[in-house]
Scaffold this motif. Structure first.
Motif, PDB file in Angstrom:
ATOM      1  N   ASN A 107     -43.327  38.168  -5.770  1.00 45.04           N
ATOM      2  CA  ASN A 107     -42.456  36.993  -5.847  1.00 45.04           C
ATOM      3  C   ASN A 107     -43.307  35.731  -5.672  1.00 45.04           C
ATOM      4  O   ASN A 107     -43.937  35.547  -4.629  1.00 45.04           O
ATOM      5  CB  ASN A 107     -41.381  37.071  -4.766  1.00 45.04           C
ATOM      6  N   THR A 151     -42.616  32.661  -5.061  1.00 44.68           N
ATOM      7  CA  THR A 151     -42.214  31.791  -3.947  1.00 44.68           C
ATOM      8  C   THR A 151     -42.802  32.282  -2.624  1.00 44.68           C
ATOM      9  O   THR A 151     -43.109  31.486  -1.736  1.00 44.68           O
ATOM     10  CB  THR A 151     -40.674  31.741  -3.834  1.00 44.68           C
ATOM     11  N   LEU A 152     -42.965  33.594  -2.508  1.00 44.12           N
ATOM     12  CA  LEU A 152     -43.386  34.177  -1.233  1.00 44.12           C
ATOM     13  C   LEU A 152     -44.855  34.576  -1.176  1.00 44.12           C
ATOM     14  O   LEU A 152     -45.365  34.904  -0.107  1.00 44.12           O
ATOM     15  CB  LEU A 152     -42.510  35.398  -0.917  1.00 44.12           C
ATOM     16  N   TYR A 155     -46.324  32.140   1.124  1.00 50.77           N
ATOM     17  CA  TYR A 155     -45.411  31.642   2.146  1.00 50.77           C
ATOM     18  C   TYR A 155     -46.039  31.861   3.528  1.00 50.77           C
ATOM     19  O   TYR A 155     -46.519  32.952   3.824  1.00 50.77           O
ATOM     20  CB  TYR A 155     -44.073  32.388   2.052  1.00 50.77           C
ATOM     21  N   CYS A 201     -40.698  42.205   2.205  1.00 48.97           N
ATOM     22  CA  CYS A 201     -40.797  41.764   0.810  1.00 48.97           C
ATOM     23  C   CYS A 201     -41.138  42.938  -0.098  1.00 48.97           C
ATOM     24  O   CYS A 201     -40.522  43.114  -1.161  1.00 48.97           O
ATOM     25  CB  CYS A 201     -41.852  40.677   0.663  1.00 48.97           C
ATOM     26  N   THR A 218     -33.323  34.433   0.141  1.00 48.73           N
ATOM     27  CA  THR A 218     -33.101  33.401  -0.875  1.00 48.73           C
ATOM     28  C   THR A 218     -34.082  33.547  -2.031  1.00 48.73           C
ATOM     29  O   THR A 218     -33.707  33.445  -3.198  1.00 48.73           O
ATOM     30  CB  THR A 218     -33.212  31.999  -0.247  1.00 48.73           C
ATOM     31  N   ALA A 219     -35.342  33.812  -1.710  1.00 50.96           N
ATOM     32  CA  ALA A 219     -36.365  33.939  -2.755  1.00 50.96           C
ATOM     33  C   ALA A 219     -36.079  35.103  -3.701  1.00 50.96           C
ATOM     34  O   ALA A 219     -36.482  35.073  -4.861  1.00 50.96           O
ATOM     35  CB  ALA A 219     -37.747  34.096  -2.126  1.00 50.96           C
ATOM     36  N   TYR A 220     -35.365  36.109  -3.202  1.00 48.09           N
ATOM     37  CA  TYR A 220     -35.020  37.250  -4.046  1.00 48.09           C
ATOM     38  C   TYR A 220     -33.616  37.122  -4.634  1.00 48.09           C
ATOM     39  O   TYR A 220     -33.062  38.079  -5.168  1.00 48.09           O
ATOM     40  CB  TYR A 220     -35.188  38.561  -3.280  1.00 48.09           C
TER      41      TYR A 220
END
Length: 112
Positions: free
Chosen positions: A5, A7-8, A11, A39, A95-97
């Motif tokens: 992902n 976004t992550l 992170y 994740c 949220t990222a998923y």
């Protein structure tokens, strides 16, 4: 264990705890590993609904419950700052998923 992902991928999990000397760095690193593993589980299992997501986040929360004992043994604890930090990161993961999840439900089995 890598995260796909975008976004992550970079992170900063548990960043506030990592910056605070109250929290033993090796235990913060274990917490970061738990979140990275969450994740990986989400990516591997691709939960289709909130119940499936909550099953994964609850398992991670139970692991944090166990980790809380190690914090206590080191003269630290998962208290307000840590609790909010962990909760916010789990919510960011959801949220990222693509999930609109209740933060309290995400970590509901917590005992910290």
């Amino acid at each position: 264990m890598s995260i796909s992902n975008p976004t992550l991928q970079h992170y900063p999990f548990l960043a506030e705890m990592a910056r605070d000397s109250y929290y033993p760095p090796h235990l913060v690193a274990k917490g970061q590993q738990l979140l990275t593993a969450l994740c990986a589980s989400i990516e591997a299992q691709a939960p289709q609904d909130l119940d499936a997501l909550y099953a994964l986040t609850h398992a991670t929360t139970e692991q944090f419950n166990s980790l809380a004992e190690a914090f206590d043994e080191q003269g630290s604890e998962i208290e307000t700052v840590a609790r909010e930090c962990i909760g916010a990161d789990v919510a960011a993961i959801a949220t990222a998923y693509g999930f609109d999840a209740d933060i309290e439900e995400l970590i509901s089995p917590r005992d910290w």
